[in-house]
Motif scaffolding. Structure first.
Motif, PDB file in Angstrom:
ATOM      1  N   ASN A 143       0.813  -1.216   0.000  1.00  0.00           N
ATOM      2  CA  ASN A 143       0.000   0.000   0.000  1.00  0.00           C
ATOM      3  C   ASN A 143       0.846   1.266   0.000  1.00  0.00           C
ATOM      4  N   GLY A 144       1.772   1.369   0.919  1.00  0.00           N
ATOM      5  CA  GLY A 144       2.626   2.552   0.994  1.00  0.00           C
ATOM      6  C   GLY A 144       3.522   2.678  -0.214  1.00  0.00           C
ATOM      7  N   MET A 145       3.999   1.535  -0.721  1.00  0.00           N
ATOM      8  CA  MET A 145       4.868   1.571  -1.893  1.00  0.00           C
ATOM      9  C   MET A 145       4.099   2.015  -3.126  1.00  0.00           C
ATOM     10  N   ALA A 146       2.832   1.630  -3.225  1.00  0.00           N
ATOM     11  CA  ALA A 146       2.018   2.041  -4.365  1.00  0.00           C
ATOM     12  C   ALA A 146       1.818   3.549  -4.367  1.00  0.00           C
ATOM     13  N   GLU A 147       1.589   4.123  -3.206  1.00  0.00           N
ATOM     14  CA  GLU A 147       1.430   5.572  -3.113  1.00  0.00           C
ATOM     15  C   GLU A 147       2.736   6.284  -3.452  1.00  0.00           C
ATOM     16  N   GLU A 148       3.847   5.737  -2.972  1.00  0.00           N
ATOM     17  CA  GLU A 148       5.151   6.339  -3.255  1.00  0.00           C
ATOM     18  C   GLU A 148       5.469   6.264  -4.748  1.00  0.00           C
ATOM     19  N   MET A 149       5.160   5.128  -5.378  1.00  0.00           N
ATOM     20  CA  MET A 149       5.390   4.980  -6.815  1.00  0.00           C
ATOM     21  C   MET A 149       4.521   5.955  -7.603  1.00  0.00           C
ATOM     22  N   ALA A 150       3.286   6.146  -7.176  1.00  0.00           N
ATOM     23  CA  ALA A 150       2.411   7.106  -7.857  1.00  0.00           C
ATOM     24  C   ALA A 150       2.980   8.515  -7.754  1.00  0.00           C
ATOM     25  N   ALA A 151       3.532   8.857  -6.598  1.00  0.00           N
ATOM     26  CA  ALA A 151       4.133  10.184  -6.424  1.00  0.00           C
ATOM     27  C   ALA A 151       5.366  10.338  -7.310  1.00  0.00           C
ATOM     28  N   ILE A 152       6.160   9.291  -7.421  1.00  0.00           N
ATOM     29  CA  ILE A 152       7.361   9.345  -8.249  1.00  0.00           C
ATOM     30  C   ILE A 152       6.993   9.494  -9.719  1.00  0.00           C
ATOM     31  N   ILE A 153       6.063   8.687 -10.197  1.00  0.00           N
ATOM     32  CA  ILE A 153       5.663   8.768 -11.598  1.00  0.00           C
ATOM     33  C   ILE A 153       5.028  10.121 -11.885  1.00  0.00           C
ATOM     34  N   GLY A 154       4.282  10.653 -10.919  1.00  0.00           N
ATOM     35  CA  GLY A 154       3.690  11.973 -11.091  1.00  0.00           C
ATOM     36  C   GLY A 154       4.740  13.062 -11.237  1.00  0.00           C
ATOM     37  N   ARG A 155       5.894  12.888 -10.602  1.00  0.00           N
ATOM     38  CA  ARG A 155       6.969  13.878 -10.733  1.00  0.00           C
ATOM     39  C   ARG A 155       7.713  13.726 -12.052  1.00  0.00           C
ATOM     40  N   ILE A 156       7.787  12.492 -12.563  1.00  0.00           N
ATOM     41  CA  ILE A 156       8.523  12.263 -13.804  1.00  0.00           C
ATOM     42  C   ILE A 156       7.707  12.709 -15.013  1.00  0.00           C
ATOM     43  N   ILE A 157       6.440  12.330 -15.053  1.00  0.00           N
ATOM     44  CA  ILE A 157       5.597  12.613 -16.206  1.00  0.00           C
ATOM     45  C   ILE A 157       5.071  14.040 -16.096  1.00  0.00           C
ATOM     46  N   PRO A 158       5.229  14.825 -17.153  1.00  0.00           N
ATOM     47  CA  PRO A 158       4.746  16.204 -17.092  1.00  0.00           C
ATOM     48  C   PRO A 158       3.218  16.257 -17.168  1.00  0.00           C
ATOM     49  N   GLN A 159       2.677  17.354 -16.686  1.00  0.00           N
ATOM     50  CA  GLN A 159       1.232  17.574 -16.764  1.00  0.00           C
ATOM     51  C   GLN A 159       0.924  18.177 -18.125  1.00  0.00           C
ATOM     52  N   MET A 160       0.048  17.547 -18.874  1.00  0.00           N
ATOM     53  CA  MET A 160      -0.328  18.047 -20.184  1.00  0.00           C
ATOM     54  C   MET A 160      -1.574  18.912 -20.051  1.00  0.00           C
ATOM     55  N   PRO A 161      -1.574  20.109 -20.609  1.00  0.00           N
ATOM     56  CA  PRO A 161      -2.729  20.985 -20.477  1.00  0.00           C
ATOM     57  C   PRO A 161      -4.017  20.385 -21.013  1.00  0.00           C
ATOM     58  N   ARG A 162      -3.932  19.544 -22.054  1.00  0.00           N
ATOM     59  CA  ARG A 162      -5.164  18.977 -22.604  1.00  0.00           C
ATOM     60  C   ARG A 162      -5.788  17.942 -21.673  1.00  0.00           C
ATOM     61  N   ASP A 163      -5.018  17.437 -20.716  1.00  0.00           N
ATOM     62  CA  ASP A 163      -5.542  16.452 -19.778  1.00  0.00           C
ATOM     63  C   ASP A 163      -6.231  17.081 -18.579  1.00  0.00           C
ATOM     64  N   VAL A 164      -6.141  18.386 -18.452  1.00  0.00           N
ATOM     65  CA  VAL A 164      -6.694  19.068 -17.293  1.00  0.00           C
ATOM     66  C   VAL A 164      -8.143  19.445 -17.577  1.00  0.00           C
ATOM     67  N   ASP A 165      -9.020  19.015 -16.705  1.00  0.00           N
ATOM     68  CA  ASP A 165     -10.420  19.406 -16.817  1.00  0.00           C
ATOM     69  C   ASP A 165     -10.593  20.748 -16.133  1.00  0.00           C
ATOM     70  N   PRO A 166     -11.338  21.656 -16.756  1.00  0.00           N
ATOM     71  CA  PRO A 166     -11.526  22.957 -16.107  1.00  0.00           C
ATOM     72  C   PRO A 166     -12.370  22.808 -14.845  1.00  0.00           C
ATOM     73  N   ILE A 167     -11.990  23.560 -13.839  1.00  0.00           N
ATOM     74  CA  ILE A 167     -12.720  23.540 -12.580  1.00  0.00           C
ATOM     75  C   ILE A 167     -13.819  24.584 -12.680  1.00  0.00           C
ATOM     76  N   GLU A 168     -15.023  24.111 -12.466  1.00  0.00           N
ATOM     77  CA  GLU A 168     -16.142  25.039 -12.545  1.00  0.00           C
ATOM     78  C   GLU A 168     -16.279  25.758 -11.220  1.00  0.00           C
ATOM     79  N   ASN A 169     -16.272  27.068 -11.276  1.00  0.00           N
ATOM     80  CA  ASN A 169     -16.453  27.871 -10.079  1.00  0.00           C
ATOM     81  C   ASN A 169     -17.942  27.963  -9.769  1.00  0.00           C
ATOM     82  N   PRO A 170     -18.288  27.843  -8.502  1.00  0.00           N
ATOM     83  CA  PRO A 170     -19.702  27.995  -8.178  1.00  0.00           C
ATOM     84  C   PRO A 170     -20.118  29.423  -8.471  1.00  0.00           C
ATOM     85  N   PRO A 171     -21.362  29.606  -8.890  1.00  0.00           N
ATOM     86  CA  PRO A 171     -21.794  30.969  -9.205  1.00  0.00           C
ATOM     87  C   PRO A 171     -21.688  31.851  -7.965  1.00  0.00           C
ATOM     88  N   ALA A 172     -21.177  33.024  -8.194  1.00  0.00           N
ATOM     89  CA  ALA A 172     -21.013  33.962  -7.082  1.00  0.00           C
ATOM     90  C   ALA A 172     -22.382  34.421  -6.604  1.00  0.00           C
TER      91      ALA A 172
END
Length: 183
Positions: A143-172
């Motif tokens: 369990n702990g190793m899986a979380e650590e591996m996910a953190a490592i892979i997350g640091r290696i692989i860049p974040q692609m803008p097309r993969d980001v879903d826009p966050i909808e702001n609640p109406p003011a």
């Protein structure tokens, strides 16, 4: 001269009417190619299944360690993914470290298990990989190793803008309006 131009126009009209039958407006090569289908085979090999994780990790470490300027290598295999962390001399400049990392990737590309491996020269990630490898060899929980591996892979692989879903702001919430009083 007028007769000559009219004769050429008549000849070109007659020759245009003698063309091969097909769809109106379609070129002859297009009508012949309509019935053909192009079949393409996939040229990229599929990722090889890793069954003996420790043997694959040791093999990839040995391959990486043979590259000049690599002091040591740590490899962790989790699932069907291998991450190879390399340790280089501290006095190497950034460009040389990138060259060494590329050389390790080229060496691993020749191995069927190393072709899809992630390579990092980051010191922090190398330390994390070393700890994870030691924990795996001592039989600690996954369990702990899986979380650590996910953190490592997350640091290696860049974040692609097309993969980001826009966050909808609640109406003011509208500010309450005060009654308009005129004096």
């Amino acid at each position: 001269m007028m007769k000559f131009v009219s004769v050429i126009l008549l000849l070109s009209a007659a020759l245009a009417g003698c063309s091969s039958p097909g769809k109106p407006g379609a070129a002859p090569s297009q009508t012949q190619d309509v019935n053909r289908q192009v079949r393409v085979q996939q040229t990229a090999p599929q990722k090889k299944e890793i069954t003996d994780k420790q043997a694959v990790a040791q093999r990839l470490e040995q391959i990486a360690a043979t590259v000049p300027n690599v002091e040591s290598a740590n490899c962790v295999v989790f699932g069907n993914t291998a991450i190879v962390g390399i340790n280089v001399p501290h006095d190497l400049d950034r460009a040389k470290v990138g060259t060494v990392k590329l050389s390790v990737a080229e060496a691993l590309k020749k191995d069927p298990y190393g072709v899809d491996a992630f390579v990092t020269a980051d010191m922090d990630l190398g330390q994390r990989l070393h700890k994870i490898r030691d924990q795996m060899q001592s039989g600690r929980g996954l369990n702990g190793m899986a979380e650590e591996m996910a953190a490592i892979i997350g640091r290696i692989i860049p974040q692609m803008p097309r993969d980001v879903d826009p966050i909808e702001n609640p109406p003011a919430q509208a500010e309450p309006q005060l009654p308009n009083r005129s004096l």
